[in-house]
Write an enzyme that holds these catalytic residues in place. Structure first.
Site, PDB file in Angstrom:
ATOM      1  N   TYR A  35       1.032  -1.067   0.217  1.00  0.00           N
ATOM      2  CA  TYR A  35      -0.372   0.037  -0.512  1.00  0.00           C
ATOM      3  C   TYR A  35       1.029   0.916   0.217  1.00  0.00           C
ATOM      4  CZ  TYR A  35      -2.919   4.014   1.318  1.00  0.00           C
ATOM      5  OH  TYR A  35      -3.972   4.800   1.811  1.00  0.00           O
TER       6      TYR A  35
ATOM      7  N   GLU B 275     -12.029   5.705   4.297  1.00  0.00           N
ATOM      8  CA  GLU B 275     -11.142   6.298   4.897  1.00  0.00           C
ATOM      9  C   GLU B 275     -12.318   6.535   6.342  1.00  0.00           C
ATOM     10  OE1 GLU B 275      -8.309   6.788   5.945  1.00  0.00           O
ATOM     11  OE2 GLU B 275      -7.126   7.120   4.120  1.00  0.00           O
TER      12      GLU B 275
ATOM     13  N   TRP C 265      -5.691   1.557   9.987  1.00  0.00           N
ATOM     14  CA  TRP C 265      -5.489   1.986   8.725  1.00  0.00           C
ATOM     15  C   TRP C 265      -5.462  -0.218   8.296  1.00  0.00           C
ATOM     16  CZ3 TRP C 265      -8.643   3.522   5.107  1.00  0.00           C
ATOM     17  CH2 TRP C 265      -8.072   2.725   3.841  1.00  0.00           C
TER      18      TRP C 265
END
Length: 184
Positions: A17, A39, A47
């Site tokens: 990522y 988000e 995350w």
């Protein structure tokens, strides 16, 4: 070669990522919609947790097809609440439907969601020059303004911190530290 200090090197999904997505400008509407929803789902969580559930989210929410999502009924929402492939928070699930409606309205009003969201940075990425992760802010004047406008336009789970994280994720800001191998 160094990476930004937040990257967990023992998590390949996190490294990928960081190296391939984070800070890379995204202009495609559906991907932008996916990222703003993810988000929001991350609020209060890591995350990494969301990245591990990303494919589950894509399957659960019809690949983030807003035209389909706006038609979700109570039965579909109840199914989603039982889906262990996503975060089973009722408000976060409902926010995807709410955001799909707002997303489509902004596409209609601005020609694309990309036009709308990128207008907050005048259509081009902000390139920051942070030496360490400690210098990187969690909010900015722009994320404050974006949050306020998104809320006004009907979006949910779009506080300023979420907006700034979104801006980083979709390359509206480049916050790779100056010693990072991804710094371009």
């Amino acid at each position: 070669m160094n990476r930004c200090a937040w990257v967990k090197l023992d998590e390949p999904i996190y490294v990928a990522y960081h190296d391939e997505e984070w800070g890379v400008p995204v202009y495609e509407d559906r991907h932008l919609f996916e990222m703003i929803c993810l988000e929001g789902a991350q609020a209060g969580l890591s995350w990494l947790t969301i990245l591990k559930k990303r494919e589950g989210y894509r399957q659960a929410f019809d690949q983030f097809d807003a035209e389909k999502i706006i038609h979700y009924d109570a039965v579909k929402l109840a199914e989603l609440k039982e889906n262990s492939a996503i975060i089973r928070n009722r408000l976060k699930i409902q926010s995807v439907v709410t955001n799909a409606n707002a997303f489509l309205a902004m596409q209609q009003k601005h020609g694309s969601f990309s036009n709308y969201i990128w207008s907050f940075v005048d259509g081009k990425p902000i390139i920051n020059h942070w030496k360490s992760i400690a210098e990187v802010p969690i909010t900015t004047e722009i994320s404050d303004r974006m949050s306020k406008q998104l809320k006004k336009d009907g979006f949910k789970f779009v506080g300023s911190t979420i907006c700034y994280s979104f801006m980083q994720a979709v390359g509206m800001v480049n916050d790779h530290t100056t010693d990072c191998l991804c710094r371009k």
